[in-house]
Design a protein around this motif. Structure first.
Motif, short mmCIF file in Angstrom:
data_model
loop_
_atom_site.label_atom_id
_atom_site.label_comp_id
_atom_site.label_asym_id
_atom_site.label_seq_id
_atom_site.Cartn_x
_atom_site.Cartn_y
_atom_site.Cartn_z
N HIS A 344 0.85 -1.18 0.00
CA HIS A 344 0.00 0.00 0.00
C HIS A 344 0.89 1.23 0.00
O HIS A 344 1.46 1.62 1.02
CB HIS A 344 -0.92 0.01 1.23
N ASP A 345 1.07 1.82 -1.18
CA ASP A 345 1.80 3.07 -1.29
C ASP A 345 1.13 3.92 -2.37
O ASP A 345 0.10 3.55 -2.90
CB ASP A 345 3.29 2.82 -1.59
N GLU A 346 1.73 5.04 -2.70
CA GLU A 346 1.08 5.96 -3.63
C GLU A 346 0.95 5.40 -5.03
O GLU A 346 0.02 5.76 -5.76
CB GLU A 346 1.85 7.29 -3.67
N SER A 347 1.83 4.50 -5.43
CA SER A 347 1.83 4.02 -6.81
C SER A 347 1.22 2.63 -6.99
O SER A 347 0.95 2.22 -8.12
CB SER A 347 3.27 4.00 -7.35
N SER A 348 0.99 1.89 -5.89
CA SER A 348 0.47 0.53 -6.04
C SER A 348 -0.16 0.06 -4.74
O SER A 348 0.08 0.63 -3.67
CB SER A 348 1.59 -0.44 -6.45
N LEU A 349 -0.96 -0.99 -4.87
CA LEU A 349 -1.47 -1.65 -3.67
C LEU A 349 -1.87 -3.07 -4.01
O LEU A 349 -2.18 -3.40 -5.15
CB LEU A 349 -2.64 -0.88 -3.04
N VAL A 350 -1.83 -3.92 -2.98
CA VAL A 350 -2.32 -5.30 -3.07
C VAL A 350 -3.17 -5.55 -1.84
O VAL A 350 -2.67 -5.45 -0.70
CB VAL A 350 -1.16 -6.32 -3.14
N ALA A 351 -4.44 -5.83 -2.04
CA ALA A 351 -5.36 -6.10 -0.94
C ALA A 351 -5.91 -7.51 -1.08
O ALA A 351 -6.27 -7.93 -2.18
CB ALA A 351 -6.50 -5.09 -0.94
#
Length: 398
Positions: A344-351
């Motif tokens: 989870h950061d400004e350029s990507s995420l994995v939930a």
């Protein structure tokens, strides 16, 4: 079985025609479509085609020669209006009828409309080629676009409109965009759109829309008034089942199907956006409105019609591209699920989404490498704690 009629010149309908031939069916196939054009793909309508122009040859799923080579008779420009399941007749808008031995229902869905907007030329929906062409011409004139509904269609169109230089406001009754993915993912997309100049108004409804010269007056339930050059209403779709009224085909938020996609009437199956079936992998009745599901279900329904009886047990998959963010979602996700973020950061995420200790779904934004492994975990009904162990942010459902 000598004649199979496929109702709906859609992705699911074309997939069913192709699968029937691949499975060895040598009888007559008739493909019925309400639009007077070859079947086409819809995802580009809110993205590159909306910005760069529509081209039938580029968007067409198959060219005319393919249908001729496959001996598929095209009956285009005529919507199905009624079905006689006793004598096996399909009634068309021209008041003609087609006899069938087997039937595939692949009529998809239609845009949900706001009754107050039906006669307003500045207010658009986006489902068909013609819808996209009208909206594209409106966006070319620039100005202020107001999008009602922060789902995939609305947000993709908002991103396209910003690329074209329009001012864009998105209004939604839920607090964040794409709310069924959960507030955390929605908040990430709120930030993404705001960084690109989109104004997002969450927890806000539309009280009324009314003409204001050549513009539209949008009154919000907060009392704020927006003046829009163009309005897009993207508040979801309704299964196209009205033509089945009076038939013996059971409907209820879609055509009611068995796990193998057969319906309540022998010799009739359904596929794509219109089909509601029990997916045994998730032990859940579902209706999935996405590209991959339409392809897979069209092929599976064809097999069922020809006598196969395997249940359709898929891991749903869909995607959306907005600005530089490429979201890929697998499985079933809900704001009510447990959610853990592996990135989870400004350029990507994995939930990762879980329920009762089992992984049910995943959302990957700009993270293609993790998608395949998470899809396998969902199919294998992996333990949620094993997959999310050590994740920086685990957010349980209250």
């Amino acid at each position: 079985m000598n004649r199979i009629v496929v109702v709906g010149a859609s992705l699911a309908g074309v997939s069913a025609c192709e699968s029937l031939r691949q499975r060895g069916f040598e009888g007559h196939i008739v493909l019925v479509g309400a639009e007077d054009r070859l079947p086409y793909t819809r995802p580009p309508l809110s993205k590159e085609a909306l910005a760069d122009g529509l081209s039938e040859p580029v968007l067409s799923l198959k060219d005319a020669d393919w249908f001729a080579d496959q001996s598929v008779t095209l009956q285009l420009g005529e919507a199905a209006t009624a079905l006689d399941t006793r004598d096996r007749w399909l009634r068309l808008g021209s008041d003609t009828s087609i006899a069938y031995d087997g039937l595939v229902i692949a009529t998809g869905s239609i845009s949900r409309r706001m009754p107050m907007t039906l006669s307003m030329p500045t207010v658009h929906t986006l489902r068909t080629y013609d819808d996209a062409e009208r909206l594209r011409q409106a966006l070319q004139r620039g100005g202020h676009l107001v999008v009602v509904g922060a789902g995939f269609i609305g947000l993709e169109t908002a991103a396209t409109a910003r690329r074209l230089g329009l001012d864009v406001t998105v209004v939604d009754v839920m607090p964040t965009p794409m709310y069924r993915l959960g507030e955390q993912v929605g908040a990430w997309y709120t930030d993404l759109h705001r960084r690109h100049g989109v104004r997002f108004l969450g927890s806000t409804g539309v009280a009324s829309l009314s003409p204001d010269g050549d513009r539209t007056r949008v009154l919000l339930d907060t009392g704020e008034i927006l003046s829009a050059d163009t309005v897009l209403v993207g508040v979801g779709g309704i299964p196209s089942t009205a033509w089945l009224t009076g038939s013996d085909v059971a409907v209820g938020d879609g055509v009611q199907c068995e796990p193998d996609l057969s319906t309540t009437v022998p010799g009739i199956v359904a596929a794509g956006d219109v089909a509601r079936w029990h997916n045994q992998l998730f032990d859940e009745s579902m209706r999935v409105e996405h590209w991959t599901n339409a392809v897979e279900q069209g092929a599976h329904a064809a097999g069922t019609l020809l006598g196969e009886r395997e249940p359709f047990t898929s891991v749903p998959y869909f995607w959306t591209d907005q600005f530089e963010a490429k979201l890929r979602c697998v499985g079933r996700v809900s704001a009510k699920d447990d959610v853990a973020f592996l990135r989870h950061d400004e350029s990507s995420l994995v939930a990762v989404y879980g329920r009762h200790g089992t992984v049910r779904g995943a959302v990957c934004v700009n993270a293609p490498r993790q998608l395949a492994s998470l899809r396998s975990a969902i199919a294998e009904r992996a333990d949620f704690r094993d997959i999310t162990a050590g994740s920086p942010a685990a957010i349980p459902t209250p």
